[in-house]
Write an enzyme that holds these catalytic residues in place. Structure first.
Site, PDB file in Angstrom:
ATOM      1  N   GLU A   1       0.838  -1.206   0.000  1.00 54.38           N
ATOM      2  CA  GLU A   1       0.000   0.000   0.000  1.00 54.38           C
ATOM      3  C   GLU A   1       0.866   1.245   0.000  1.00 54.38           C
ATOM      4  OE1 GLU A   1      -3.200   0.144  -1.090  1.00 54.38           O
ATOM      5  OE2 GLU A   1      -3.551  -1.348   0.467  1.00 54.38           O
TER       6      GLU A   1
ATOM      7  N   THR B   1       2.765   2.098  -2.225  1.00 60.49           N
ATOM      8  CA  THR B   1       4.056   1.801  -2.847  1.00 60.49           C
ATOM      9  C   THR B   1       4.047   2.136  -4.332  1.00 60.49           C
ATOM     10  OG1 THR B   1       3.252  -0.448  -3.079  1.00 60.49           O
ATOM     11  CG2 THR B   1       4.769  -0.045  -1.269  1.00 60.49           C
TER      12      THR B   1
ATOM     13  N   LEU C   1     -12.578   0.227  -3.382  1.00 62.66           N
ATOM     14  CA  LEU C   1     -12.546  -1.020  -4.139  1.00 62.66           C
ATOM     15  C   LEU C   1     -12.371  -0.756  -5.631  1.00 62.66           C
ATOM     16  CD1 LEU C   1     -15.393  -2.810  -2.142  1.00 62.66           C
ATOM     17  CD2 LEU C   1     -12.922  -3.007  -1.812  1.00 62.66           C
TER      18      LEU C   1
ATOM     19  N   SER D   1     -13.942   1.325  -8.008  1.00 61.42           N
ATOM     20  CA  SER D   1     -15.009   1.399  -9.009  1.00 61.42           C
ATOM     21  C   SER D   1     -14.585   2.298 -10.164  1.00 61.42           C
ATOM     22  CB  SER D   1     -16.301   1.920  -8.378  1.00 61.42           C
ATOM     23  OG  SER D   1     -16.180   3.273  -8.004  1.00 61.42           O
TER      24      SER D   1
ATOM     25  N   ASP E   1      -4.596   0.106  -9.625  1.00 59.15           N
ATOM     26  CA  ASP E   1      -6.018  -0.224  -9.740  1.00 59.15           C
ATOM     27  C   ASP E   1      -6.388  -0.650 -11.160  1.00 59.15           C
ATOM     28  OD1 ASP E   1      -5.968   0.619  -7.172  1.00 59.15           O
ATOM     29  OD2 ASP E   1      -7.105   2.469  -7.504  1.00 59.15           O
TER      30      ASP E   1
ATOM     31  N   TYR F   1      -3.350  12.161   0.720  1.00 55.23           N
ATOM     32  CA  TYR F   1      -2.684  11.357  -0.308  1.00 55.23           C
ATOM     33  C   TYR F   1      -1.579  12.192  -0.957  1.00 55.23           C
ATOM     34  CZ  TYR F   1      -2.039   8.509  -4.523  1.00 55.23           C
ATOM     35  OH  TYR F   1      -1.510   7.743  -5.527  1.00 55.23           O
TER      36      TYR F   1
END
Ligand code: ADP
Ligand code: MG
Length: 394
Positions: A39, A41, A132, A134, A179, A231
């Protein structure tokens, strides 16, 4: 194709026909994902290991010859959005959902692919905003459809990179490539080991059911506002750390040299948050490599401890967890889970929990009652079966 996939394809095609007055030329699906380990990374050129969920975003699509793009999603209240592809400009969609598929058309054309107009109708079983992915599922499903219909000959990884460009530049979200790669490239029964520097990938066996194990997803159903700015701040901190250490990216700091690197940062007067971020990223890359070794040697149960260590690092060093995610992890572990960690960007979203098949109910109930006792919104808990990446369904 299983019954659910066939059902979703049929319903999406029917929705398309009702909207646009003709059957679609085809229907494509792309999954959401959870990240097992690795995560924060991916913007450090490091390692990630996502798996595709059984939940997919489904697009029914037909080409148009007049240069128009018409977009509709069953998941929004908006009517059909109509755009001219020749007039697509980054960040011009005022942040609406249509920027994701429109951005894919823009990115394909920017890369020199001759994509014309299209009618698109979207349905999805990927929860939105739950960490997740989307957004990647929507982009990758769109890219897969246009690739097939316009005969572009993209590889799954090539489609993923263009989908990321759509999200980065057209929508304006500075996400890494994990993703989209997960949604495009995952295969059933595997996790995808991905080197985000050169995009080399390996399918790592992750057939949990055969080993009497399950991976649960706990969607906390909260999203704390902090997320976006945090972030960017973590990303900037990691870049500052890499500069101070004289490496291209933190991925270039070997785990064995971590203590020396941290000492150098401290001696150079780097802020303590930069030191913490470097410690997270370098140790997280090592955790990914350790998990792969274990999975390839059949030691899946032993990965539980590494998941817990990863969560602690995200909580204490990167500080991107939150009360709900910490509780999901703690309550699972206390109820006998082998391991658990937050997954995705944090500040809400979802956690993954590795459990013995026989413990699913106990762990699920324990997490639910812990949330109720703490006064949190009831979480949504489901099983993550490692599923396949983008594909044509009809
Ligand atoms: P995540 O990718 O973790 O679900 P994001 O904030 O990155 O969360 O992406 C969610 C956004 O993507 C939504 O707000 C919406 O704009 C768009 N989106 C995703 N799925 C759909 C869908 N099925 N229909 C319309 N828009 C969608
Ligand atoms: Mg997203």
């Amino acid at each position: 194709m299983n019954d659910t996939a066939a059902g979703a394809a049929g319903a999406t095609a029917d929705g398309f026909a009702a909207l646009y007055g003709a059957r679609p030329e085809g229907v494509w699906a792309a999954p959401g994902r959870v990240n097992l380990i690795g995560e924060y990374t991916d913007f450090n050129d490091g390692f990630v290991m996502p798996l595709a969920l059984p939940h997919t975003t489904v697009v029914a699509v037909s080409r148009r010859s007049d240069g128009l793009l018409r977009l509709h999603s069953a998941d929004t209240r908006q009517g059909i959005v109509q755009l001219e592809i020749a007039g697509l400009r980054p960040r011009s969609e005022a942040g609406g959902w249509a920027a994701y598929p429109a951005g894919v058309v823009w990115a394909l054309r920017e890369a020199g692919h001759e994509v014309g107009g299209a009618d698109i109708h979207v349905t999805s079983s990927v929860p939105t905003g739950a960490g997740l992915s989307s957004s990647a599922a929507l982009e990758v499903a769109t890219a897969a459809a246009l690739d097939d219909l316009y005969g572009l000959g993209l590889s799954p990884a090539g489609a993923a990179v263009l989908a990321q460009r759509a999200e980065n530049e057209f929508v304006g979200v500075p996400c890494g490539v994990m993703d989209q790669m997960a949604s495009a490239c995952c295969t059933e029964g595997h996790a995808l080991y991905l080197d985000t520097r050169d995009l080399t990938q390996r399918q790592v066996p992750f057939d949990l059911a055969a080993q009497g194990l399950r991976l649960l997803v706990v969607d906390t159903r909260v999203k704390h506002e902090l997320g976006d700015g945090a972030y960017a701040e973590r990303r900037a901190g990691c870049e500052a750390g890499a500069r101070a250490l004289g490496v291209r990216a933190l991925r270039d700091v070997p785990y064995a040299e971590l203590p020396a690197a941290l000492a150098r940062l401290e001696a150079a007067g780097q802020p303590e948050n930069v030191v913490r971020y470097v410690r997270h990223v370098v140790s997280e890359d090592a955790r990914v490599e350790r998990v792969i070794e274990l999975l390839e040697a059949g030691g899946t149960r032993a990965t539980g401890e590494i998941l817990l260590a990863g969560h602690a690092s995200l909580r204490d060093d990167l500080r991107v967890s939150c009360a709900e995610l910490d509780l999901a992890v703690e309550a699972s572990a206390a109820a006998g889970a082998l391991g658990a960690r937050m997954t995705g960007g944090g500040f809400g979203g979802s956690a993954v929990v590795l459990v013995e098949s026989g413990d699913v109910e106990r762990v699920t109930k324990a997490v639910e009652s812990a949330f109720a006792e703490a006064g949190h919104t009831a979480p949504r808990i489901f099983e993550a079966t490692p599923s396949k990446g983008a594909h044509r369904v009809a």
